[in-house]
Design a protein around this motif. Sequence first.
Motif, PDB file in Angstrom:
ATOM      1  N   MET A   1      12.891  49.976  52.706  1.00 16.63           N
ATOM      2  CA  MET A   1      12.342  49.829  51.346  1.00 16.63           C
ATOM      3  C   MET A   1      10.943  50.450  51.283  1.00 16.63           C
ATOM      4  N   ALA A   2      10.552  50.839  50.093  1.00 16.98           N
ATOM      5  CA  ALA A   2       9.298  51.568  49.902  1.00 16.98           C
ATOM      6  C   ALA A   2       8.093  50.650  49.932  1.00 16.98           C
ATOM      7  N   ARG A   3       6.955  51.234  50.249  1.00 17.16           N
ATOM      8  CA  ARG A   3       5.690  50.495  50.168  1.00 17.16           C
ATOM      9  C   ARG A   3       5.199  50.487  48.726  1.00 17.16           C
ATOM     10  N   VAL A   4       4.653  49.349  48.308  1.00 17.97           N
ATOM     11  CA  VAL A   4       4.121  49.182  46.955  1.00 17.97           C
ATOM     12  C   VAL A   4       2.646  48.822  47.047  1.00 17.97           C
ATOM     13  N   SER A   5       1.823  49.523  46.281  1.00 18.01           N
ATOM     14  CA  SER A   5       0.397  49.200  46.180  1.00 18.01           C
ATOM     15  C   SER A   5       0.174  48.366  44.919  1.00 18.01           C
ATOM     16  N   ALA A   6      -0.300  47.148  45.092  1.00 15.60           N
ATOM     17  CA  ALA A   6      -0.611  46.269  43.966  1.00 15.60           C
ATOM     18  C   ALA A   6      -2.105  46.366  43.669  1.00 15.60           C
ATOM     19  N   ILE A   7      -2.452  46.518  42.405  1.00 13.00           N
ATOM     20  CA  ILE A   7      -3.845  46.715  42.006  1.00 13.00           C
ATOM     21  C   ILE A   7      -4.280  45.577  41.080  1.00 13.00           C
ATOM     22  N   ILE A   8      -5.327  44.846  41.502  1.00  4.32           N
ATOM     23  CA  ILE A   8      -5.899  43.759  40.695  1.00  4.32           C
ATOM     24  C   ILE A   8      -7.369  44.062  40.421  1.00  4.32           C
ATOM     25  N   PRO A   9      -7.731  44.374  39.167  1.00  5.88           N
ATOM     26  CA  PRO A   9      -9.151  44.429  38.815  1.00  5.88           C
ATOM     27  C   PRO A   9      -9.605  43.019  38.436  1.00  5.88           C
ATOM     28  N   THR A  10     -10.812  42.633  38.827  1.00  9.33           N
ATOM     29  CA  THR A  10     -11.261  41.282  38.492  1.00  9.33           C
ATOM     30  C   THR A  10     -12.743  41.264  38.143  1.00  9.33           C
ATOM     31  N   TYR A  11     -13.055  40.493  37.122  1.00  7.31           N
ATOM     32  CA  TYR A  11     -14.445  40.263  36.730  1.00  7.31           C
ATOM     33  C   TYR A  11     -14.592  38.802  36.341  1.00  7.31           C
ATOM     34  N   ASN A  12     -15.337  38.046  37.149  1.00 15.58           N
ATOM     35  CA  ASN A  12     -15.610  36.630  36.876  1.00 15.58           C
ATOM     36  C   ASN A  12     -14.332  35.852  36.545  1.00 15.58           C
ATOM     37  N   CYS A  13     -13.359  35.985  37.416  1.00 15.02           N
ATOM     38  CA  CYS A  13     -12.067  35.339  37.192  1.00 15.02           C
ATOM     39  C   CYS A  13     -11.661  34.474  38.387  1.00 15.02           C
ATOM     40  N   LEU A  14     -12.664  33.924  39.074  1.00 14.03           N
ATOM     41  CA  LEU A  14     -12.408  33.208  40.319  1.00 14.03           C
ATOM     42  C   LEU A  14     -11.480  32.005  40.121  1.00 14.03           C
ATOM     43  N   LYS A  15     -11.521  31.390  38.951  1.00 13.28           N
ATOM     44  CA  LYS A  15     -10.678  30.227  38.680  1.00 13.28           C
ATOM     45  C   LYS A  15      -9.193  30.569  38.813  1.00 13.28           C
ATOM     46  N   TYR A  16      -8.826  31.782  38.482  1.00 13.01           N
ATOM     47  CA  TYR A  16      -7.417  32.176  38.441  1.00 13.01           C
ATOM     48  C   TYR A  16      -7.025  33.164  39.541  1.00 13.01           C
ATOM     49  N   LEU A  17      -7.998  33.842  40.115  1.00 12.02           N
ATOM     50  CA  LEU A  17      -7.733  34.915  41.062  1.00 12.02           C
ATOM     51  C   LEU A  17      -6.892  34.488  42.266  1.00 12.02           C
ATOM     52  N   PRO A  18      -7.146  33.317  42.886  1.00 14.58           N
ATOM     53  CA  PRO A  18      -6.328  32.942  44.049  1.00 14.58           C
ATOM     54  C   PRO A  18      -4.832  32.894  43.739  1.00 14.58           C
ATOM     55  N   LYS A  19      -4.474  32.403  42.553  1.00 16.70           N
ATOM     56  CA  LYS A  19      -3.046  32.345  42.195  1.00 16.70           C
ATOM     57  C   LYS A  19      -2.463  33.748  42.080  1.00 16.70           C
ATOM     58  N   ARG A  71      -8.914  50.098  37.555  1.00 12.32           N
ATOM     59  CA  ARG A  71      -7.526  50.421  37.916  1.00 12.32           C
ATOM     60  C   ARG A  71      -7.422  51.850  38.427  1.00 12.32           C
ATOM     61  N   ASN A  72      -8.154  52.768  37.790  1.00 11.86           N
ATOM     62  CA  ASN A  72      -8.121  54.162  38.238  1.00 11.86           C
ATOM     63  C   ASN A  72      -8.615  54.304  39.676  1.00 11.86           C
ATOM     64  N   LEU A  73      -9.660  53.552  40.018  1.00  9.35           N
ATOM     65  CA  LEU A  73     -10.155  53.576  41.401  1.00  9.35           C
ATOM     66  C   LEU A  73      -9.102  53.043  42.362  1.00  9.35           C
ATOM     67  N   GLY A  74      -8.376  52.031  41.915  1.00  8.54           N
ATOM     68  CA  GLY A  74      -7.284  51.504  42.729  1.00  8.54           C
ATOM     69  C   GLY A  74      -6.179  52.520  42.926  1.00  8.54           C
ATOM     70  N   ILE A  75      -5.848  53.249  41.858  1.00  6.10           N
ATOM     71  CA  ILE A  75      -4.828  54.298  41.951  1.00  6.10           C
ATOM     72  C   ILE A  75      -5.240  55.355  42.977  1.00  6.10           C
ATOM     73  N   GLU A  76      -6.511  55.746  42.947  1.00  5.09           N
ATOM     74  CA  GLU A  76      -7.002  56.755  43.903  1.00  5.09           C
ATOM     75  C   GLU A  76      -6.908  56.265  45.346  1.00  5.09           C
ATOM     76  N   LYS A  77      -7.094  54.972  45.530  1.00  8.19           N
ATOM     77  CA  LYS A  77      -7.100  54.400  46.885  1.00  8.19           C
ATOM     78  C   LYS A  77      -5.692  54.104  47.403  1.00  8.19           C
ATOM     79  N   ALA A  78      -4.730  53.986  46.505  1.00 10.24           N
ATOM     80  CA  ALA A  78      -3.396  53.507  46.863  1.00 10.24           C
ATOM     81  C   ALA A  78      -2.677  54.445  47.817  1.00 10.24           C
ATOM     82  N   THR A  79      -1.935  53.861  48.748  1.00 13.94           N
ATOM     83  CA  THR A  79      -1.134  54.624  49.709  1.00 13.94           C
ATOM     84  C   THR A  79       0.356  54.389  49.526  1.00 13.94           C
TER      85      THR A  79
END
Length: 308
Positions: A1-19, A71-79
Amino acid sequence: MARVSAIIPTYNCLKYLPKAINSVLKQTHQDIELIIINDNSDDGTSAYLETIDDERIVTISTSGVGAPQARNLGIEKATGEYIAFLDADDFWFPEKIQHQLEFHQRNPNLAMSFTNYDHLTEDYKVIIDCFSYWSQFQDQDGMFINIENPLEFIIANNVIGTSTVMVKTDVFSQVGSFNADIKYGEDWELWLRLSESHQVGVMNSVQVGYLMRASSVTQTESLKLRNLQSIESILQYYQNERERWNLSPTTFKIAKARILEGYADYYRGLQQNRLAITYNMHSLVLAPQKRTLRHLIGDCKNLLNPIF
């Protein structure tokens, strides 16, 4: 199966980020890299991310570039061979990526897929799923649906939640990434641009939880007029170019009706019921929908029985 790069941008979202993070790391498909872009958070997000020990996680720190550019920075970094997006206050169901990969592998020409999602209260109670609210795919039994004329569909039906989307990575080199200059609707604009020349499919099942946060609703209310105008400008581009893609006039009637619903909702929030009624009536004329009629009846009741 293929590798998938998941991209999460976050700004002051610590309450929800762990989930959100856990929902990625606990996918049944395990060949995943998770790219988290911490966009100048000052709520302890940096310290929290330092406590996570998982070799699949890549973190990027930025200085307030905004979600599209993050998100664009994440796309550039994704493998990965595929890229999937997730907002920091949303979460994936455990089999989401596995099912989407199955869809793509059954349909090698599929460039992008999306899924249904649940709207949730802040204590994670289901309000309604997206496709039921917008009356989409209710009469189709198949789990995997290739959309005919995806450009027309996405113009008329802005039902794609960013946190549900998965795209073949090499497609971005062909169509570009998110336009960070667009004030609102930059995700919709990218899906439209992608669908001009690529196949798009939908997985007709709920695979994502979308949180209806009170703070987000309030912010959206204050910016709604600007947001609606931004959506209109994107639509106008395709209306001007409709002959290029042989787009049906009906497509634009449906899209315009949805925008008029948005204006009705905006004026309803300001308790300007007469204007809300006017916009809802115009929407009904263009593309009758039961939900619009329900809103119109409610606006009429509010006009006749104002709440002081």
